[in-house]
Design a protein around this motif. Structure first.
Motif, PDB file in Angstrom:
ATOM      1  N   ARG A 131     -27.184  21.627 -33.518  1.00  0.00           N
ATOM      2  CA  ARG A 131     -27.049  22.986 -33.419  1.00  0.00           C
ATOM      3  C   ARG A 131     -27.605  23.465 -32.043  1.00  0.00           C
ATOM      4  O   ARG A 131     -26.748  24.297 -31.603  1.00  0.00           O
ATOM      5  CB  ARG A 131     -28.150  23.467 -34.575  1.00  0.00           C
ATOM      6  N   ALA A 132     -28.435  22.780 -31.400  1.00  0.00           N
ATOM      7  CA  ALA A 132     -28.783  23.009 -30.144  1.00  0.00           C
ATOM      8  C   ALA A 132     -27.540  22.908 -29.152  1.00  0.00           C
ATOM      9  O   ALA A 132     -27.131  23.679 -28.292  1.00  0.00           O
ATOM     10  CB  ALA A 132     -29.808  22.313 -29.576  1.00  0.00           C
ATOM     11  N   GLN A 134     -24.246  22.998 -30.044  1.00  0.00           N
ATOM     12  CA  GLN A 134     -23.497  23.950 -30.194  1.00  0.00           C
ATOM     13  C   GLN A 134     -23.484  25.151 -29.652  1.00  0.00           C
ATOM     14  O   GLN A 134     -22.610  25.875 -29.143  1.00  0.00           O
ATOM     15  CB  GLN A 134     -23.037  24.192 -31.897  1.00  0.00           C
ATOM     16  N   GLU A 135     -24.863  25.593 -29.547  1.00  0.00           N
ATOM     17  CA  GLU A 135     -25.357  26.944 -29.085  1.00  0.00           C
ATOM     18  C   GLU A 135     -25.155  26.689 -27.517  1.00  0.00           C
ATOM     19  O   GLU A 135     -24.667  27.741 -27.051  1.00  0.00           O
ATOM     20  CB  GLU A 135     -26.864  27.387 -29.381  1.00  0.00           C
ATOM     21  N   ALA A 138     -21.258  26.755 -26.778  1.00  0.00           N
ATOM     22  CA  ALA A 138     -20.920  28.066 -26.868  1.00  0.00           C
ATOM     23  C   ALA A 138     -21.115  29.283 -25.735  1.00  0.00           C
ATOM     24  O   ALA A 138     -20.415  30.207 -25.658  1.00  0.00           O
ATOM     25  CB  ALA A 138     -21.410  28.832 -28.316  1.00  0.00           C
ATOM     26  N   SER A 139     -22.314  28.999 -25.040  1.00  0.00           N
ATOM     27  CA  SER A 139     -22.816  29.562 -23.996  1.00  0.00           C
ATOM     28  C   SER A 139     -22.222  29.269 -22.676  1.00  0.00           C
ATOM     29  O   SER A 139     -22.627  29.801 -21.554  1.00  0.00           O
ATOM     30  CB  SER A 139     -24.385  29.611 -23.978  1.00  0.00           C
ATOM     31  N   SER A 274     -29.208  36.010 -33.499  1.00  0.00           N
ATOM     32  CA  SER A 274     -29.086  34.666 -33.361  1.00  0.00           C
ATOM     33  C   SER A 274     -27.871  33.739 -33.483  1.00  0.00           C
ATOM     34  O   SER A 274     -27.630  32.714 -33.410  1.00  0.00           O
ATOM     35  CB  SER A 274     -30.173  33.778 -34.200  1.00  0.00           C
ATOM     36  N   GLY A 275     -26.777  34.358 -33.845  1.00  0.00           N
ATOM     37  CA  GLY A 275     -25.696  34.037 -34.215  1.00  0.00           C
ATOM     38  C   GLY A 275     -25.414  33.753 -35.508  1.00  0.00           C
ATOM     39  O   GLY A 275     -24.268  32.849 -35.968  1.00  0.00           O
ATOM     40  N   ARG A 280     -21.752  38.999 -35.047  1.00  0.00           N
ATOM     41  CA  ARG A 280     -22.678  38.584 -34.018  1.00  0.00           C
ATOM     42  C   ARG A 280     -23.032  39.416 -32.860  1.00  0.00           C
ATOM     43  O   ARG A 280     -22.095  39.823 -32.364  1.00  0.00           O
ATOM     44  CB  ARG A 280     -22.340  37.154 -33.440  1.00  0.00           C
ATOM     45  N   ARG A 282     -25.412  39.792 -29.108  1.00  0.00           N
ATOM     46  CA  ARG A 282     -25.660  38.783 -28.128  1.00  0.00           C
ATOM     47  C   ARG A 282     -26.822  39.479 -27.266  1.00  0.00           C
ATOM     48  O   ARG A 282     -26.903  40.692 -26.947  1.00  0.00           O
ATOM     49  CB  ARG A 282     -24.408  38.671 -27.104  1.00  0.00           C
ATOM     50  N   GLU A 345     -20.501  41.325 -27.900  1.00  0.00           N
ATOM     51  CA  GLU A 345     -19.930  40.424 -27.131  1.00  0.00           C
ATOM     52  C   GLU A 345     -19.400  41.089 -25.987  1.00  0.00           C
ATOM     53  O   GLU A 345     -19.386  40.920 -24.535  1.00  0.00           O
ATOM     54  CB  GLU A 345     -19.056  39.405 -27.698  1.00  0.00           C
TER      55      GLU A 345
END
Length: 358
Positions: A131-132, A134-135, A138-139, A274-275, A280, A282, A345
């Motif tokens: 998960r970390a 992927q986040e 994504a950033s 948190s998405g 979502r 930001r 976003e």
């Protein structure tokens, strides 16, 4: 730490190659010794006869063998039939099984990681580590993953698009992976810990996370370290070992579920940030140094972020370290302050275009 099946299989294949080479060299030396001792050949002649015998080309003897020599050659040929068969089998498996390609990709990826600077290292690719990753991706953050069990990497890549993984410790696409034990300095250095900006250690065992934090802090005193913990008692140990922050997923999960009962709308709003929700939001931060030079010295009212971009300044961390929620509109950001801005976003993108120093 237990060695996963994929790593064990690779080690077995490598050991087979080493054994095949060792058998070939020992057979060569044994043959030379036999020809020199029994037939009294010179070293060069002994080497020639050994090679022709192993290769079974049948060029003939330099001089006729004695009875002992013929007996030695007979058994030597039978022995080498087994050695050559094993050598061919080992190298065929190594080459046609893709091991040679994997080694090449390992070297290539290692060279690419050596050029990384300011990247983030994620230790462990379980639920939290994945998960970390992927986040961060994504950033737009460059990430290097350290994982011992390569089956986890392969299972992730199988369900992704645009990313590839060969299960060999080297990633294709955008996944850069170091296969190894993150608690060892050698593996951390291979991931570029001295040049990294942050490290997230999400290994299953708290003791391993403590060791990673301790090792990483010694290798890079400026590194930002985020550590996972299962037990409350591990938090102080991780902080002492050098972690900047400690996250306990079990406690966060339980608290999240309870608040969904008593304050559901608050949690849904946090999910937007948190998405975790489809719509979502930001939450972005911008330091005073990142603010455009011509906008510095203006108050929050004069910046007029909401009217220009639709985003909202919801908080600020001052240079002294205190956190201001909904800062006064007449407050003038100073050197060392960090603005916390919330929006969609597109609103955040507009904010960055209009306010960030290029």
């Amino acid at each position: 730490m237990e060695t996963p099946p994929s790593s064990l299989l690779q080690r077995v294949k490598l050991n087979q190659i080493v054994l095949a080479i060792a058998l070939t060299v020992s057979s060569l030396l044994f043959g030379m010794a036999g020809f020199m001792g029994i037939e009294h050949y010179r070293p060069v002649d002994a080497f020639y006869m050994t090679v022709t015998t192993i290769a079974t080309v049948g060029f003939g003897e330099i001089h006729p063998f004695s009875e002992s020599g013929r007996l030695f050659v007979s058994f030597y040929i039978l022995y080498n039939l087994v050695v050559v068969a094993y050598l061919v089998s080992a190298f065929s498996s190594f080459i046609f099984g893709g091991e040679l390609r994997k080694i090449y990709k390992m070297i290539r990826t290692d060279q690419e990681i050596r050029r990384f600077s300011g990247h983030v290292i994620v230790c462990g690719f379980g639920r939290n580590g994945r998960r970390a990753y992927q986040e961060l991706r994504a950033s737009g953050v460059r990430v290097v993953v350290i994982e011992l069990n390569q089956e986890l990497m392969k299972s992730h890549a199988d369900g992704q698009t645009g990313e590839d993984y060969d299960g060999d410790g080297v990633a294709g696409g955008n996944i850069y992976t170091v296969a190894g034990d993150a608690t060892t300095d050698l593996v951390l250095k291979q991931a570029g810990v001295e040049r990294a900006s942050a490290l997230i250690t999400a290994l299953p065992k708290d003791a391993d996370n403590v060791f990673v934090a301790l090792s990483a802090r010694a290798l890079n005193p400026r590194l930002k370290i985020i550590a996972r913990a299962s037990l409350k008692t591990s938090e102080s140990k991780l902080l002492t070992a050098g972690a900047n922050s400690v996250v306990m997923p079990d406690e966060i999960g339980g608290s999240h579920m309870a608040k969904l009962v008593v304050r559901p709308e608050v949690i849904r709003f946090l999910d937007l940030i948190s998405g975790m929700s489809a719509d979502r939001l930001r939450l972005e931060e911008m330091s005073y140094q990142q603010l455009r030079r011509d906008l510095r010295g203006r108050s929050i009212r004069e910046l007029d972020v909401r009217s220009l971009t639709g985003a909202t300044i919801i908080g600020m961390r001052t240079a002294e370290g205190s956190l201001l929620v909904s800062p006064p509109v007449d407050y003038v950001p100073l050197d060392g302050d960090v603005l916390l801005v919330l929006g969609s976003e597109s609103q955040i993108e507009s904010f960055e275009v209009q306010f960030r120093q290029l």
